[in-house]
Design an enzyme around this catalytic site. Structure first.
Site: not given
Length: 451
Positions: A31, A35-37, A39, A437
């Site tokens: 990476e 880390f975590g990309g 998103c 309801h």
């Protein structure tokens, strides 16, 4: 060359792939960013942490229609930003240390394939019999005259700016433009959205796209059927030249935000050197098991599919993990259609065929539409514009698509997603399920009963 049992390229969803089931493998993860990309660092999570205060500001401004004398005195941008990234940023270092403590080798330089099963990472060459490519995607930078000389932002950077701008031009009309346009306008920024098409969210059902465009036009300037042809640096920001059928207009703003799509990072990996095939959009070709065209290599997430959805990448990771462990009994991704949501105002959620797609494909269908206003909770909301739209097959009532626009759309669609994926019919959902309801879920019930 250092050898591993498994190499994972990308520590977004790729990092989630590595659970206790794979602990017996000698593993490396590559990476070069965080880390975590996307998103965690630049996408789904931080953007929603901005959306929530934007929703509060919007609700406060709308209080008078419900008899509440509420106003917004302003927003504390540094406090909002610090709440988001003060929580997110420390997670990267913690994740690296956690993986290293498990005996996983972490490589933090860019990787590229140099042959089947082999990667060059910085000065080191590493190889494995099993490689998973989860390298994600990045924003597309359009070819606009003058862009190289002008400061601009993408979704990667806009949420980290130092101060709230007074004005902004957003180029694009998809989900990122919809969410960021809402956030910054809710915070008091004068937003102009430039969209090449006639509406925003053009990939949605036509009725939803049209309704969302009307909402957006009520909060900021829309320049539809328009194209940015040039940008220039000016005092205090940027001048954007916009062309449409009526000629050329100039819009000046403090900030320029580009939201014109994303491209997979496969070109950065030299995937062809490993014999991996890509489609015309640059995504790795994979089958339903996540396997690429080269034995021993799997792929998932934005590097392999066109949806750009974290929940789909998570599902792919579960399938790929099983197949790494049990190659003789592979699992297949159980996805008939990929649901998605747009967390703007109003929310949008969708799964399956739109009505226009059903017509174009010659699919027979019945359609039902019910407004929030036809439910008791819709009255409480004083909602006059939101709706649920459902398509089903005339024979058997199999659900073909569902499209919602309005408060909590991303939650309301969930029973329809479940029904589509488990093969439940509209009749079953309408007649064999109780709906509380006066909860807002009654709008789904009414649409099903009408269908």
């Amino acid at each position: 060359m250092r050898r591993y049992d498994v190499i994972v390229v990308g520590a977004g969803t790729g990092n989630m792939l590595l659970n206790d089931e794979l602990r017996h493998f000698r593993t490396a993860i590559v990476e070069p960013d965080r880390f975590g990309g996307t998103c965690l660092n630049r996408g789904c999570i931080p953007s929603k942490m901005f959306v929530v205060p934007a929703e509060i500001a919007t609700s406060a401004r709308q209080g008078r229609r419900l008899g509440v004398r509420s106003t917004v005195d302003g927003v504390d941008w540094p406090a909002i930003r610090e709440r988001v990234f003060g929580r997110i940023d420390p997670l990267h270092e913690a994740a690296v240390k956690h993986r290293e403590s498990q005996g996983i080798d972490v490589f933090t330089e860019p990787a590229r394939f140099v042959g089947p099963g082999e990667l060059q990472v910085g000065d080191e060459r590493i190889g494995a019999d099993r490689i998973v490519v989860a390298a994600g995607s990045r924003p597309v930078i359009p070819a606009i005259t003058g862009l190289a000389a002008v400061p601009y932002h993408t979704s990667d950077t806009i949420m980290r700016i130092d101060r709230l701008p007074k004005s902004m031009v957003v180029v694009g009309g998809g989900f990122i433009a919809a969410e960021m346009g809402f956030v910054f306008s809710a915070f008091g920024c004068d937003v102009t959205v430039v969209q090449r098409g006639p509406r925003l969210l053009m990939a949605e059902d036509d009725d939803v796209s049209a309704a969302f465009t009307r909402h957006a036009a009520g909060r900021h300037r829309l320049m539809l059927n328009s194209e940015v042809t040039r940008v220039d640096r000016v005092a205090g920001g940027v001048a954007v030249t916009v062309e449409d059928a009526n000629g050329t207009r100039l819009v000046e703003a403090e900030q320029l935000l580009l939201c014109v799509g994303r491209t997979p990072n496969t070109d950065l990996l030299d995937v062809r050197a490993a014999g991996l095939e890509i489609d015309r959009h640059g995504h790795l070709k994979v089958d339903e098991t996540g396997a690429t065209t080269m034995p021993g290599v799997w792929a998932l997430g934005d590097a392999a599919n066109h949806f750009q959805l974290k929940h789909l990448a998570n599902a792919e990771a579960r399938v790929v993990r099983h197949n790494l462990l049990h190659p003789g009994t592979p699992r297949r991704l159980p996805v008939l259609a990929a649901p998605h949501a747009v967390f703007s105002e109003p929310q949008v959620a969708s799964i399956g065929l739109t009505e226009q797609a059903a017509r174009e494909q010659g699919v027979e269908y019945r359609v039902s539409r019910r407004d929030y206003a036809e439910t008791a909770y819709g009255w409480a909301l004083e909602d006059t514009t939101s709706f649920v739209k459902i398509l089903a097959s005339p024979a058997g009532g199999r659900l073909l698509g569902a499209h919602l626009i309005g408060p909590h759309a991303a939650l309301l669609i969930q029973p329809l997603i479940q029904a589509m994926m488990l093969g439940q019919t509209a009749q079953q959902l309408a007649n064999e399920v109780l709906y509380i309801h006066p909860a807002l879920t009654e709008v789904v019930e009414q649409a099903l009963l009408a269908l």
